[in-house]
Design a protein around this motif. Sequence first.
Motif, short mmCIF file in Angstrom:
data_model
loop_
_atom_site.label_atom_id
_atom_site.label_comp_id
_atom_site.label_asym_id
_atom_site.label_seq_id
_atom_site.Cartn_x
_atom_site.Cartn_y
_atom_site.Cartn_z
N ASP A 199 0.81 -1.22 0.00
CA ASP A 199 0.00 0.00 0.00
C ASP A 199 0.85 1.27 0.00
O ASP A 199 0.30 2.37 -0.08
N LEU A 200 2.15 1.12 0.09
CA LEU A 200 3.04 2.28 0.10
C LEU A 200 4.03 2.16 -1.06
O LEU A 200 4.90 1.29 -1.06
N ALA A 201 3.89 3.06 -2.03
CA ALA A 201 4.71 2.99 -3.23
C ALA A 201 6.14 3.44 -2.95
O ALA A 201 6.41 4.22 -2.04
N LYS A 202 7.06 2.91 -3.75
CA LYS A 202 8.47 3.30 -3.67
C LYS A 202 8.81 4.16 -4.89
O LYS A 202 8.15 4.07 -5.92
N PRO A 203 9.84 4.98 -4.76
CA PRO A 203 10.75 5.13 -3.61
C PRO A 203 10.13 5.94 -2.48
O PRO A 203 9.22 6.73 -2.68
N TYR A 204 10.69 5.71 -1.27
CA TYR A 204 10.31 6.48 -0.10
C TYR A 204 11.19 7.72 -0.02
O TYR A 204 12.39 7.67 -0.31
N LEU A 205 10.60 8.82 0.42
CA LEU A 205 11.40 9.97 0.83
C LEU A 205 11.25 10.08 2.34
O LEU A 205 10.16 10.40 2.84
N VAL A 206 12.31 9.78 3.05
CA VAL A 206 12.30 9.87 4.51
C VAL A 206 12.78 11.27 4.90
O VAL A 206 13.85 11.71 4.47
N VAL A 207 11.97 11.96 5.69
CA VAL A 207 12.29 13.32 6.14
C VAL A 207 12.33 13.32 7.66
O VAL A 207 11.31 13.06 8.31
N ASP A 208 13.50 13.59 8.21
CA ASP A 208 13.74 13.56 9.65
C ASP A 208 13.95 15.00 10.12
O ASP A 208 15.01 15.58 9.92
N ILE A 209 12.91 15.58 10.74
CA ILE A 209 12.96 16.98 11.17
C ILE A 209 13.48 17.03 12.60
O ILE A 209 12.74 16.73 13.56
N GLY A 210 14.73 17.38 12.76
CA GLY A 210 15.34 17.43 14.08
C GLY A 210 15.32 18.83 14.66
O GLY A 210 14.61 19.72 14.19
N GLY A 211 16.13 19.02 15.70
CA GLY A 211 16.20 20.33 16.33
C GLY A 211 17.07 21.30 15.56
O GLY A 211 16.74 22.48 15.41
N GLY A 212 18.23 20.80 15.06
CA GLY A 212 19.16 21.67 14.36
C GLY A 212 19.15 21.50 12.86
O GLY A 212 19.49 22.42 12.12
N SER A 213 18.79 20.31 12.39
CA SER A 213 18.85 20.04 10.96
C SER A 213 17.71 19.12 10.55
O SER A 213 17.05 18.52 11.38
N THR A 214 17.50 19.04 9.23
CA THR A 214 16.52 18.12 8.67
C THR A 214 17.21 17.28 7.62
O THR A 214 17.94 17.81 6.77
N GLU A 215 16.99 15.96 7.69
CA GLU A 215 17.61 15.04 6.75
C GLU A 215 16.58 14.59 5.71
O GLU A 215 15.44 14.31 6.05
N PHE A 216 17.03 14.53 4.47
CA PHE A 216 16.21 14.03 3.37
C PHE A 216 16.91 12.81 2.78
O PHE A 216 18.07 12.88 2.40
N VAL A 217 16.19 11.68 2.72
CA VAL A 217 16.78 10.46 2.18
C VAL A 217 15.78 9.82 1.23
O VAL A 217 14.65 9.52 1.61
N LEU A 218 16.23 9.59 0.01
CA LEU A 218 15.39 8.93 -1.00
C LEU A 218 15.95 7.54 -1.24
O LEU A 218 17.15 7.35 -1.40
N GLY A 219 15.05 6.53 -1.26
CA GLY A 219 15.51 5.18 -1.53
C GLY A 219 14.36 4.19 -1.54
O GLY A 219 13.23 4.53 -1.18
N SER A 220 14.67 2.99 -1.95
CA SER A 220 13.71 1.88 -1.91
C SER A 220 14.23 0.87 -0.90
O SER A 220 14.04 1.04 0.29
N GLU A 221 14.97 -0.16 -1.37
CA GLU A 221 15.61 -1.08 -0.42
C GLU A 221 16.86 -0.46 0.19
O GLU A 221 17.20 -0.74 1.33
N THR A 222 17.53 0.38 -0.57
CA THR A 222 18.75 1.05 -0.09
C THR A 222 18.67 2.54 -0.41
O THR A 222 17.82 2.99 -1.18
N VAL A 223 19.57 3.29 0.19
CA VAL A 223 19.60 4.74 0.00
C VAL A 223 20.10 5.07 -1.40
O VAL A 223 21.14 4.58 -1.84
N GLN A 224 19.37 5.92 -2.10
CA GLN A 224 19.78 6.39 -3.42
C GLN A 224 20.40 7.78 -3.37
O GLN A 224 21.31 8.09 -4.13
#
Length: 313
Positions: free
Chosen positions: A131-156
């Motif tokens: 029910d969740l299509a790939k690739p995923y964009l993982v967005v980690d909103i922290g206190g000092g920075s935000t990380e953006f990671v695109l990938g399916s089984e592994t990080v692209q």
Amino acid sequence: MKRVAAVDCGTNSIRLLIADLDPATGELKDLDRRMTIVRLGQGVDRTGRLAPEALERTFAACREYAGAIRELGAETVRFVATSASRDAENRDEFVRGVVDILGVEPEVITGDQEAEFSFTGATKELTGRTDLAKPYLVVDIGGGSTEFVLGSETVQAARSVDIGCVRMSERHLVRDGEVIDPPGDEQISAIRADIDRALDEAARTVPLDRAATLVGLAGSVVTIAAIALDLPGYDSEAIHHTRVPLSKVREITHHLLTATHDQRAAIPSMHPGRVDVIGAGALVLLSVMERVGADEVVVSEHDILDGIAWSCV
């Protein structure tokens, strides 16, 4: 099963996970998962140094965590430090304190490493879901920075940019030591401009428009999910894998940015340490969703902390 302890020390909070891991099945069983707001990044954007009181709050939490690690008998301990301790001139003082208390040296990781841990923690259990299509964009909103990671089984592709909720709040919502409450249009526009510039920077490395599923992580995102669910208190199980539509994120962001401190603090699921920074965090999430064209965000309670734990096996 291997018992490990992972510590994630960020700009706003420090978190502990003690878990039993089974590499063969991918199962992670929580034994102890906790979070303490320590605001290690207090003033770092302005002074370039870790404040003495912020260090002491962090060391007090480390002493508490050391007791839990000893009690449960973790075989391996890994301590990862992120944005605030990367930026500080006096980070050696921080390193010495952690070694004295926990017996391990904190690894001050790069933004790209931080992103990879976040991706592993957030997506390992999504394998096999249709029910969740790939690739995923993982967005980690922290206190000092935000990380953006695109990938399916592994990080692209991955990129870290300096638009965390604490950094944006201290830069734009504090005047003469006092929080502007609630912020005006001028302050909100200034935060938006910083976020837009950072998203332009992230997009030069990570093709944001390729995201099929947006996965959101960390305190600001889970708090928005809790508000969207109208929870009477914080409930990790209810929040995990909640899907919050763009319209709801927009509504909640508007409410948080126009509410007073007391009104935000009265929200049942609001952690006291997030009251003054949640507006900026919500604005980061909303801006990301609008930029990538996401109709919803899938909220994950499993994030960099879980990725750090998996790196121990």
